[in-house]
Design a protein around this motif. Structure first.
Motif, PDB file in Angstrom:
ATOM      1  N   UNK A  46       0.857  -1.197   0.000  1.00 59.91           N
ATOM      2  CA  UNK A  46       0.000   0.000   0.000  1.00 59.91           C
ATOM      3  C   UNK A  46       0.887   1.238   0.000  1.00 59.91           C
ATOM      4  N   UNK A  47       0.426   2.263  -0.684  1.00 60.14           N
ATOM      5  CA  UNK A  47       1.147   3.538  -0.742  1.00 60.14           C
ATOM      6  C   UNK A  47       0.145   4.668  -0.531  1.00 60.14           C
ATOM      7  N   UNK A  48       0.485   5.558   0.399  1.00 62.27           N
ATOM      8  CA  UNK A  48      -0.332   6.735   0.668  1.00 62.27           C
ATOM      9  C   UNK A  48       0.575   7.960   0.672  1.00 62.27           C
ATOM     10  N   UNK A  49       0.212   8.986  -0.101  1.00 60.57           N
ATOM     11  CA  UNK A  49       1.002  10.220  -0.117  1.00 60.57           C
ATOM     12  C   UNK A  49       0.242  11.338   0.573  1.00 60.57           C
ATOM     13  N   UNK A  50       0.968  12.152   1.316  1.00 56.50           N
ATOM     14  CA  UNK A  50       0.390  13.306   2.001  1.00 56.50           C
ATOM     15  C   UNK A  50       1.286  14.506   1.744  1.00 56.50           C
ATOM     16  N   UNK A  51       0.712  15.548   1.175  1.00 53.82           N
ATOM     17  CA  UNK A  51       1.475  16.747   0.817  1.00 53.82           C
ATOM     18  C   UNK A  51       1.297  17.820   1.886  1.00 53.82           C
ATOM     19  N   UNK A  52       2.226  17.882   2.827  1.00 52.96           N
ATOM     20  CA  UNK A  52       2.150  18.878   3.890  1.00 52.96           C
ATOM     21  C   UNK A  52       2.199  20.296   3.335  1.00 52.96           C
ATOM     22  N   UNK A  71       4.158   5.466   3.618  1.00 52.33           N
ATOM     23  CA  UNK A  71       3.627   6.820   3.707  1.00 52.33           C
ATOM     24  C   UNK A  71       4.644   7.745   3.052  1.00 52.33           C
ATOM     25  N   UNK A  72       4.236   8.388   1.947  1.00 53.08           N
ATOM     26  CA  UNK A  72       5.144   9.264   1.207  1.00 53.08           C
ATOM     27  C   UNK A  72       4.898  10.699   1.647  1.00 53.08           C
ATOM     28  N   UNK A  73       5.954  11.331   2.151  1.00 55.01           N
ATOM     29  CA  UNK A  73       5.815  12.694   2.652  1.00 55.01           C
ATOM     30  C   UNK A  73       7.144  13.419   2.483  1.00 55.01           C
ATOM     31  N   UNK A  74       7.107  14.608   1.947  1.00 52.43           N
ATOM     32  CA  UNK A  74       8.319  15.418   1.766  1.00 52.43           C
ATOM     33  C   UNK A  74       8.430  16.456   2.874  1.00 52.43           C
ATOM     34  N   UNK A  75       9.631  16.996   3.114  1.00 49.18           N
ATOM     35  CA  UNK A  75       9.808  18.013   4.166  1.00 49.18           C
ATOM     36  C   UNK A  75       8.878  19.196   3.967  1.00 49.18           C
ATOM     37  N   UNK A  76       8.372  19.714   5.064  1.00 50.11           N
ATOM     38  CA  UNK A  76       7.529  20.905   5.030  1.00 50.11           C
ATOM     39  C   UNK A  76       8.418  22.134   4.885  1.00 50.11           C
ATOM     40  N   UNK A  77       8.095  23.008   3.936  1.00 54.63           N
ATOM     41  CA  UNK A  77       8.941  24.173   3.662  1.00 54.63           C
ATOM     42  C   UNK A  77       8.285  25.494   4.067  1.00 54.63           C
ATOM     43  N   UNK A  78       7.110  25.422   4.682  1.00 54.56           N
ATOM     44  CA  UNK A  78       6.405  26.641   5.081  1.00 54.56           C
ATOM     45  C   UNK A  78       6.860  27.158   6.427  1.00 54.56           C
ATOM     46  N   UNK A  79       6.045  28.014   7.025  1.00 56.10           N
ATOM     47  CA  UNK A  79       6.436  28.699   8.261  1.00 56.10           C
ATOM     48  C   UNK A  79       5.600  28.311   9.481  1.00 56.10           C
ATOM     49  N   UNK A  80       4.652  27.377   9.303  1.00 58.07           N
ATOM     50  CA  UNK A  80       3.771  27.018  10.422  1.00 58.07           C
ATOM     51  C   UNK A  80       4.424  25.952  11.287  1.00 58.07           C
ATOM     52  N   UNK A  81       4.595  26.279  12.556  1.00 60.73           N
ATOM     53  CA  UNK A  81       5.321  25.390  13.459  1.00 60.73           C
ATOM     54  C   UNK A  81       4.626  24.042  13.641  1.00 60.73           C
ATOM     55  N   UNK A  82       3.293  24.032  13.624  1.00 60.76           N
ATOM     56  CA  UNK A  82       2.562  22.781  13.834  1.00 60.76           C
ATOM     57  C   UNK A  82       2.836  21.784  12.712  1.00 60.76           C
ATOM     58  N   UNK A  83       3.033  22.291  11.494  1.00 62.36           N
ATOM     59  CA  UNK A  83       3.325  21.425  10.351  1.00 62.36           C
ATOM     60  C   UNK A  83       4.745  20.873  10.460  1.00 62.36           C
ATOM     61  N   UNK A  84       5.678  21.735  10.882  1.00 64.03           N
ATOM     62  CA  UNK A  84       7.054  21.266  11.096  1.00 64.03           C
ATOM     63  C   UNK A  84       7.083  20.201  12.183  1.00 64.03           C
ATOM     64  N   UNK A  85       6.323  20.433  13.243  1.00 59.14           N
ATOM     65  CA  UNK A  85       6.288  19.487  14.349  1.00 59.14           C
ATOM     66  C   UNK A  85       5.732  18.133  13.900  1.00 59.14           C
ATOM     67  N   UNK A  86       4.672  18.150  13.107  1.00 56.00           N
ATOM     68  CA  UNK A  86       4.094  16.909  12.618  1.00 56.00           C
ATOM     69  C   UNK A  86       5.089  16.160  11.740  1.00 56.00           C
ATOM     70  N   UNK A  87       5.769  16.872  10.862  1.00 54.65           N
ATOM     71  CA  UNK A  87       6.767  16.229   9.998  1.00 54.65           C
ATOM     72  C   UNK A  87       7.886  15.605  10.833  1.00 54.65           C
TER      73      UNK A  87
END
Length: 294
Positions: free
Chosen positions: A187-193, A234-250
């Protein structure tokens, strides 16, 4: 050369004197220029729809007066500044309760049609600007499409919704980027933070993915598949934005141990290897085809 101008206002509330500048009239060098803002009038109709018909009628009457009488009289007395000023003063005294003219003001410039429209556009028009559309980075989505979905389109199920009635104990439907069977389950699931959907959407997706993979492993055991060799990604790339909650989840996802979670976290750089692994598998079939054999 001195010119004179008067702002034409719609008075929405006589008590509070709440008003909106909807037009302008200018007398300059024996010529009369005037204009009403269509956008401002549309705004008035939204603010006070009960006055829309009367406002339209009054604007027509004022326009007719300026075109038929005022322009002609001003041209006759073009050299008489005091007379030109008097015309605007007379207009400023006029009001019908909601359409009023300001007392005339003087400006040290001569107007022609072009200068008047520029002046009007700067000081009267709404000058609404189209909001800038957010630039969405679609690199992640394109990569998933190019290196995974397209190559495996006829090999495994792509963009497949696993329905709750298909897997015992599953309480929700869940869409995977891909799922196939070859003695074990892929199984493959992608999530675009970086799409920056609400953070709770990502958390729910990940939580449901964990539950799905756990139920999928139980399903595999019950159907004589080698669940120990199931591969969940689970396919996920590094978060490049400025929201701390997204960085924390990554960071949480990247720090977890594969042995403690029912999936492996990879990025899009590793995804081509997974695609090749699936394509090189012997006798791999779509999950939907496998279900038909049960």
């Amino acid at each position: 050369m001195k010119s004179f101008y008067s702002i034409i206002r719609f008075v929405n509330n006589p008590l509070s004197k709440e008003n909106l500048a909807i037009g302008m009239i200018v007398i300059s060098e024996g010529k009369v220029f005037y204009k009403f803002s269509k956008d401002k009038i549309n705004l008035v109709n939204k603010i006070n729809s009960s006055s829309s018909s009367l406002l339209e009628y009054t604007i027509d009457k004022v326009s007719s007066f300026i075109d038929i009488q005022l322009k002609e009289e001003v041209s006759l007395f073009s050299r008489e500044i005091s007379v030109n000023l008097e015309y605007l003063n007379r207009l400023s005294i006029y009001n019908n309760g909601f359409l009023q003219f300001d007392k005339p003001s003087v400006i040290n410039m001569a107007f022609d049609t072009s200068k008047f429209h520029n002046f009007f556009g700067k000081y009267i028009e709404l000058n609404l600007r189209e909001p800038k559309k957010a630039i969405i980075d679609r690199t992640f989505k394109r990569t998933i499409e190019d290196v995974f979905r397209k190559p495996l389109l006829n090999v495994i199920d792509i963009n497949y919704k696993v329905k709750k009635e298909q897997i015992p104990g599953l309480f929700f439907d869940y869409t995977l980027d891909g799922i196939g069977v070859n003695g074990s389950v892929y199984t493959v699931k992608s999530i675009d933070l970086n799409s920056e959907k609400p953070i709770d959407n990502f958390r729910r997706d990940i939580s449901e993915l964990e539950s799905l993979n756990y139920r999928m492993d139980l399903f595999s055991k019950e159907n004589n598949l080698d669940s120990d060799k199931n591969n969940h990604y689970l396919v996920i790339d590094p978060y490049t934005g400025s929201k701390s909650s997204y960085h924390q989840l990554y960071n949480i996802l990247m720090e977890q141990n594969d042995e403690d979670y029912p999936y492996s976290v990879i990025n899009t750089n590793v995804l081509p290897q997974v695609t090749k692994e699936i394509m090189d598998s012997q006798s791999i079939i779509k999950f939907s085809e496998y279900l038909e054999t049960l």
